[in-house]
Write a protein that holds these residues in place. Structure first.
Motif, PDB file in Angstrom:
ATOM      1  N   ALA A 138       1.093  -1.268  -0.233  1.00  0.00           N
ATOM      2  CA  ALA A 138       0.126  -0.374  -0.072  1.00  0.00           C
ATOM      3  C   ALA A 138       0.907   1.451   0.003  1.00  0.00           C
ATOM      4  N   SER A 139       0.653   2.202  -0.549  1.00  0.00           N
ATOM      5  CA  SER A 139       0.940   3.369  -0.622  1.00  0.00           C
ATOM      6  C   SER A 139       0.524   4.819   0.192  1.00  0.00           C
ATOM      7  N   LEU A 140       0.660   5.424   0.087  1.00  0.00           N
ATOM      8  CA  LEU A 140       0.786   7.073   0.956  1.00  0.00           C
ATOM      9  C   LEU A 140      -1.156   7.288   0.246  1.00  0.00           C
ATOM     10  N   PRO A 141      -0.805   7.256  -1.079  1.00  0.00           N
ATOM     11  CA  PRO A 141      -1.647   7.868  -1.604  1.00  0.00           C
ATOM     12  C   PRO A 141      -3.283   6.881  -1.533  1.00  0.00           C
ATOM     13  N   GLU A 142      -2.108   4.823  -1.754  1.00  0.00           N
ATOM     14  CA  GLU A 142      -4.122   4.939  -2.063  1.00  0.00           C
ATOM     15  C   GLU A 142      -4.729   4.589  -1.026  1.00  0.00           C
ATOM     16  N   ILE A 143      -4.079   4.757   0.832  1.00  0.00           N
ATOM     17  CA  ILE A 143      -4.881   5.045   1.908  1.00  0.00           C
ATOM     18  C   ILE A 143      -5.353   5.491   2.032  1.00  0.00           C
ATOM     19  N   ALA A 144      -4.849   6.967   1.381  1.00  0.00           N
ATOM     20  CA  ALA A 144      -6.106   7.833   1.223  1.00  0.00           C
ATOM     21  C   ALA A 144      -7.040   7.956   0.509  1.00  0.00           C
ATOM     22  N   GLU A 145      -7.422   7.072  -0.160  1.00  0.00           N
ATOM     23  CA  GLU A 145      -8.148   6.640  -1.264  1.00  0.00           C
ATOM     24  C   GLU A 145      -9.124   5.768  -0.189  1.00  0.00           C
ATOM     25  N   ALA A 146      -8.570   4.869   0.437  1.00  0.00           N
ATOM     26  CA  ALA A 146      -9.406   4.432   0.566  1.00  0.00           C
ATOM     27  C   ALA A 146      -9.987   3.916   1.904  1.00  0.00           C
ATOM     28  N   LEU A 147      -9.666   5.406   3.195  1.00  0.00           N
ATOM     29  CA  LEU A 147      -9.994   6.057   3.743  1.00  0.00           C
ATOM     30  C   LEU A 147     -10.819   7.581   3.276  1.00  0.00           C
ATOM     31  N   LEU A 148     -10.820   7.762   2.103  1.00  0.00           N
ATOM     32  CA  LEU A 148     -12.147   8.189   1.418  1.00  0.00           C
ATOM     33  C   LEU A 148     -13.287   7.534   1.012  1.00  0.00           C
ATOM     34  N   ALA A 149     -13.176   6.686   0.730  1.00  0.00           N
ATOM     35  CA  ALA A 149     -14.355   5.445   0.496  1.00  0.00           C
ATOM     36  C   ALA A 149     -14.472   4.643   1.567  1.00  0.00           C
ATOM     37  N   LEU A 150     -13.799   4.985   3.008  1.00  0.00           N
ATOM     38  CA  LEU A 150     -14.345   3.919   3.890  1.00  0.00           C
ATOM     39  C   LEU A 150     -15.623   5.272   4.574  1.00  0.00           C
ATOM     40  N   GLY A 151     -14.602   6.650   4.994  1.00  0.00           N
ATOM     41  CA  GLY A 151     -15.709   7.507   5.165  1.00  0.00           C
ATOM     42  C   GLY A 151     -16.650   7.636   4.324  1.00  0.00           C
ATOM     43  N   ARG A 152     -17.198   7.624   3.276  1.00  0.00           N
ATOM     44  CA  ARG A 152     -17.931   7.815   2.320  1.00  0.00           C
ATOM     45  C   ARG A 152     -19.551   6.200   2.790  1.00  0.00           C
ATOM     46  N   ALA A 153     -18.488   5.395   3.168  1.00  0.00           N
ATOM     47  CA  ALA A 153     -19.091   4.748   3.088  1.00  0.00           C
ATOM     48  C   ALA A 153     -19.900   4.362   4.701  1.00  0.00           C
ATOM     49  N   VAL A 154     -18.981   4.937   5.870  1.00  0.00           N
ATOM     50  CA  VAL A 154     -20.083   4.564   7.332  1.00  0.00           C
ATOM     51  C   VAL A 154     -19.972   6.157   8.154  1.00  0.00           C
ATOM     52  N   GLY A 155     -20.223   7.011   7.019  1.00  0.00           N
ATOM     53  CA  GLY A 155     -20.429   8.772   7.272  1.00  0.00           C
ATOM     54  C   GLY A 155     -21.889   8.789   7.853  1.00  0.00           C
ATOM     55  N   PRO A 156     -22.141  10.019   8.215  1.00  0.00           N
ATOM     56  CA  PRO A 156     -21.268  11.274   8.340  1.00  0.00           C
ATOM     57  C   PRO A 156     -20.182  11.003  10.051  1.00  0.00           C
ATOM     58  N   LEU A 157     -19.566  11.766   9.443  1.00  0.00           N
ATOM     59  CA  LEU A 157     -17.696  11.537  10.351  1.00  0.00           C
ATOM     60  C   LEU A 157     -18.419  12.890  11.438  1.00  0.00           C
ATOM     61  N   GLU A 158     -18.627  12.999  12.051  1.00  0.00           N
ATOM     62  CA  GLU A 158     -18.112  13.985  13.159  1.00  0.00           C
ATOM     63  C   GLU A 158     -16.912  14.026  13.510  1.00  0.00           C
ATOM     64  N   ALA A 159     -16.005  13.247  13.507  1.00  0.00           N
ATOM     65  CA  ALA A 159     -14.102  13.476  13.956  1.00  0.00           C
ATOM     66  C   ALA A 159     -13.532  12.683  13.309  1.00  0.00           C
ATOM     67  N   VAL A 160     -12.124  13.165  12.767  1.00  0.00           N
ATOM     68  CA  VAL A 160     -11.701  12.061  12.223  1.00  0.00           C
ATOM     69  C   VAL A 160     -10.270  11.834  13.368  1.00  0.00           C
ATOM     70  N   ILE A 161      -9.643  11.116  14.122  1.00  0.00           N
ATOM     71  CA  ILE A 161      -8.597  11.286  14.940  1.00  0.00           C
ATOM     72  C   ILE A 161      -7.045  10.400  14.015  1.00  0.00           C
ATOM     73  N   ALA A 162      -6.059  11.239  13.901  1.00  0.00           N
ATOM     74  CA  ALA A 162      -4.945  10.047  12.982  1.00  0.00           C
ATOM     75  C   ALA A 162      -3.504   9.943  13.344  1.00  0.00           C
ATOM     76  N   HIS A 163      -2.940   9.256  13.486  1.00  0.00           N
ATOM     77  CA  HIS A 163      -1.684   8.935  13.811  1.00  0.00           C
ATOM     78  C   HIS A 163      -0.838   9.221  13.165  1.00  0.00           C
ATOM     79  N   SER A 164       0.357   9.970  13.354  1.00  0.00           N
ATOM     80  CA  SER A 164       1.615   9.634  12.329  1.00  0.00           C
ATOM     81  C   SER A 164       1.299   9.376  10.645  1.00  0.00           C
ATOM     82  N   LEU A 165       2.178   8.073  10.181  1.00  0.00           N
ATOM     83  CA  LEU A 165       1.507   8.115   8.150  1.00  0.00           C
ATOM     84  C   LEU A 165      -0.273   8.710   8.070  1.00  0.00           C
TER      85      LEU A 165
END
Length: 295
Positions: A138-165
């Protein structure tokens, strides 16, 4: 940008996994091989380094993340080419927790109980190619795209809390349309080539081979690493953002926190002295600061 500091507390410095591995005989042999290959087959060395950089050293048999006394809802959610293993607890506005490279969902569970007590539903997941999620690379852009897809699948999101990469990927995803009312970034890197260059030094690559490795990364992902620098991506974001960073972090320099907070219009930067890069996730003052920010 607001710049504040939490009171320091005594702590030991956290070392990276690479610093321990560098003492092994297998790594010494690998470095010798790559050094010889740099003269005989430089292109192979650069491709090998790029592919290995995108391959996390993650265990597939880790115990599922758990919160004592609270049953998790486990689901596997398709997100682009990946299937992400997710765990959630509670009900209410959803807070999504994102771990870093070579991490796993369980690293984030120290935040769960207090968020549940504040009335939030909490979800965490194994990133692509990590833990129980699908993929080997996996690469940074792939992780970002997966996160975008996950947000759309489970949202709406009140907040995201994320560490490091995971924090870097969250910022990239938000620049591409991930919606969350608030964001908390913990020790994120502003420039993704920071980790690539650290990894290249771990392998003992010479500077010409490092530059070749970065070119191979572009060839693999189709994205110039420099184009993922957060300073150029977050200027249009209007969500309030809390950034927490140890100024003596041995993995991500404090200048990265300053750069991100300086570019994000609604950023609040807090220095957390002592815990380093990993223990910051369990720092009591950090957990309390996050929950206060979300209320």
């Amino acid at each position: 940008m607001v710049n504040e500091r939490l009171s320091p507390e005594k702590s030991t410095t956290v070392r990276s996994i690479a610093s321990y591995s560098s003492r092994s005989a297998s790594l010494r042999w690998l470095r010798l091989l790559l050094r010889a290959g740099s003269h005989l087959a430089p292109g192979w060395v650069e491709r090998y380094a790029a592919n290995r950089f995108f391959t996390p050293a993650t265990r597939r048999d880790r115990p599922a993340p758990s919160v004592p006394g609270v049953e998790a809802d486990f689901r596997v959610i398709p997100c682009g080419p990946f299937h992400l293993a997710t765990w959630s607890w509670g009900s209410g506005p959803l807070v999504l927790l994102v771990h870093g490279w070579n991490g796993h969902a369980g690293q984030m569970t120290g935040l769960v109980r207090l968020l549940l007590e504040k009335g939030f539903r909490v979800m965490t997941f194994d990133a692509p190619a990590h833990g129980r999620s699908s993929g080997r690379r996996a690469s940074l852009p792939e992780i970002a795209e997966a996160l975008l897809a996950l947000g759309r699948a489970v949202g709406p999101l009140e907040a995201v809390i994320a560490h490091s990469l995971g924090g870097s990927a969250t910022a990239v995803a938000m620049s591409r349309g991930l919606e969350a009312k608030r964001t908390v970034l913990i020790a994120p890197a502003a420039e993704p080539t920071l980790f690539a260059r650290q990894f290249a030094r771990y392998l003992g690559l010479t500077e010409p081979r490092v530059e070749g490795m970065l070119r191979q990364m572009t060839a693999i992902t189709g994205v110039e690493p420099a184009s993922l620098a957060l300073q150029g991506l977050v200027g249009g974001l209007r969500q309030p953002m809390l950034l927490l960073h140890d100024p003596a972090d041995p993995v991500v320099p404090r200048t990265h926190a300053e750069a991100i907070a300086g570019a994000w219009p609604e950023a609040r930067l807090h220095w957390v002295s002592g815990p380093g890069h990993f223990r910051i996730l369990k720092h009591p003052g950090v957990i309390e600061r996050i929950t206060a920010f979300l209320m």
